[in-house]
Design an enzyme around this catalytic site. Structure first.
Site, PDB file in Angstrom:
ATOM      1  N   GLN A 180      48.967 -10.006 -58.971  1.00  0.00           N
ATOM      2  CA  GLN A 180      49.664  -9.220 -57.945  1.00  0.00           C
ATOM      3  C   GLN A 180      50.675 -10.075 -57.157  1.00  0.00           C
ATOM      4  OE1 GLN A 180      50.036  -6.075 -57.292  1.00  0.00           O
ATOM      5  NE2 GLN A 180      48.686  -5.428 -58.934  1.00  0.00           N
ATOM      6  N   SER A 181      51.265 -11.057 -57.811  1.00  0.00           N
ATOM      7  CA  SER A 181      52.214 -11.936 -57.133  1.00  0.00           C
ATOM      8  C   SER A 181      53.480 -11.188 -56.699  1.00  0.00           C
ATOM      9  CB  SER A 181      52.607 -13.076 -58.085  1.00  0.00           C
ATOM     10  OG  SER A 181      53.757 -13.743 -57.615  1.00  0.00           O
TER      11      SER A 181
END
Ligand SMILES: *Cc1c(COP(=O)(O)O)cnc(C)c1O
Length: 336
Positions: free
Chosen positions: A79-80
């Site tokens: 989920q960067s």
């Protein structure tokens, strides 16, 4: 100081707004208990749901173009936000984007930033959590080179000296806004992860004589190595700018008290902060970064550590898409 002619690609919608959170102050006890809080809205930097990485990428992508790169390569958690913004920047300048994303569980849900990475056309390679990310980045770069591409590798979080210039420039923008509205805040709070933002903010505060102290709230561990690295990044950035400013590790303030169980795991206090900001300001904090930073600020206020006569800046660093990847935890907090 040559920030003005430093190579930069316009990716963001700048300047971002700076406004007072009036109803939040009321909710936290009003003017006798709570300082004035100014929100610096870097969640609204514009590109692909915004956030702080857009500012770093304006300088990183300019460097990539000047080196003749054809492909941006970077890494992060699944989920960067940084990976998503890198994919978006690549789309904007017509490059390929290759992302190395770490995950503890497969398959990875196509939700939040992962979904956006795919929509943006990035080539995503998932690797197990705990692998040597730098080695994986080098592997991706080598594979691209074999295909005739010229890869430009950006470290995790875009946190190197060139990326940090984004927050030196952001400081110039903020100091200008504060001067125009005759504000003299005593502190700036923000969420601190890979520390490129910290390096830029602390160097910027020195160079542009900001009135405030920069106070990071950590969202992940890694001390004391991270402070050592951020100091090096800040001083390398000063060298790039031809500035004589010298940043000392003692100037990097990072409160480790609000990480909770670890990076990417929402905390009760963070979820409370998310609810408060949504219901009193219609501002969405994210579960991984800005909610933990706001939880730190709120706790400092409740402990009476901040004088109610002061003014504080809260830098909202973005992360909005991660909301949707953590819907269950948020829903549970709302039900309480
Ligand atoms: C990356 C990120 C941060 C932290 O910035 P660093 O430069 O990595 O310390 C804070 N907030 C959000 C939303 C981010 O995506």
């Amino acid at each position: 100081m040559k920030l003005g002619n430093q190579a930069r690609v316009r990716l963001g919608t700048l300047p971002t707004p700076l406004h007072e959170a009036v109803r939040l102050r009321e909710a936290l006890g009003g003017s006798r208990r709570c300082p004035r809080i100014l929100l610096k809205r870097d969640d609204l930097t514009g590109l692909a749901f915004g956030g702080n990485k857009v500012r770093k990428l304006e300088f990183l992508v300019a460097d990539a173009i000047s080196k003749g790169a054809t492909c941006l390569v970077t890494a992060g958690a699944a989920q960067s936000n940084h990976a998503r913004c890198t994919a978006a920047a690549a789309a904007m300048v017509g490059m390929r984007a290759a992302l190395v994303l770490t995950t503890a569980v497969e398959p990875v849900a196509s939700q939040g930033n992962v979904l956006l990475d795919r929509m943006l056309g990035a080539e995503v390679r998932f690797v197990p959590e705990g692998v040597d990310v730098d080695a994986e980045l080098a592997r991706s770069a080598a594979m691209l080179q074999e295909q005739g591409e010229r890869p430009y590798v950006i470290p995790v979080g875009g946190s190197n000296a060139i990326g940090a210039l984004g927050y030196v420039a952001a400081t110039a923008e903020l100091v200008d806004q504060l001067a125009n509205s005759e504000e003299r805040p005593s502190a700036l709070y923000y969420a601190s992860g890979s520390r490129g933002t910290q390096a830029g903010l602390v160097l910027g505060a020195k160079v542009f004589r900001a009135p405030y102290q920069v106070r990071g709230i950590a969202v992940s561990g890694g001390e004391p190595e991270k402070t050592t690295r951020a100091t090096r990044i800040a001083n390398e950035a000063a060298t790039i700018l031809g500035s004589s400013a010298d940043v000392d590790p003692s100037e990097l303030v990072t409160d480790q008290g609000y990480i909770g169980q670890g990076y990417g795991i929402p905390t009760d206090r963070g979820l409370e902060a998310m609810k408060l900001l949504a219901r009193h300001e219609a501002v969405f904090l994210d579960p991984v970064y800005s909610s933990k930073a706001m939880a730190g600020l709120i706790d400092h206020i409740r402990q009476g550590a901040l004088d109610p006569a002061e003014t504080i800046v809260f830098l909202h660093t973005g992360g909005t898409p991660a909301l949707f990847a953590h819907a269950d935890a948020i829903e549970a907090a709302l039900a309480q």
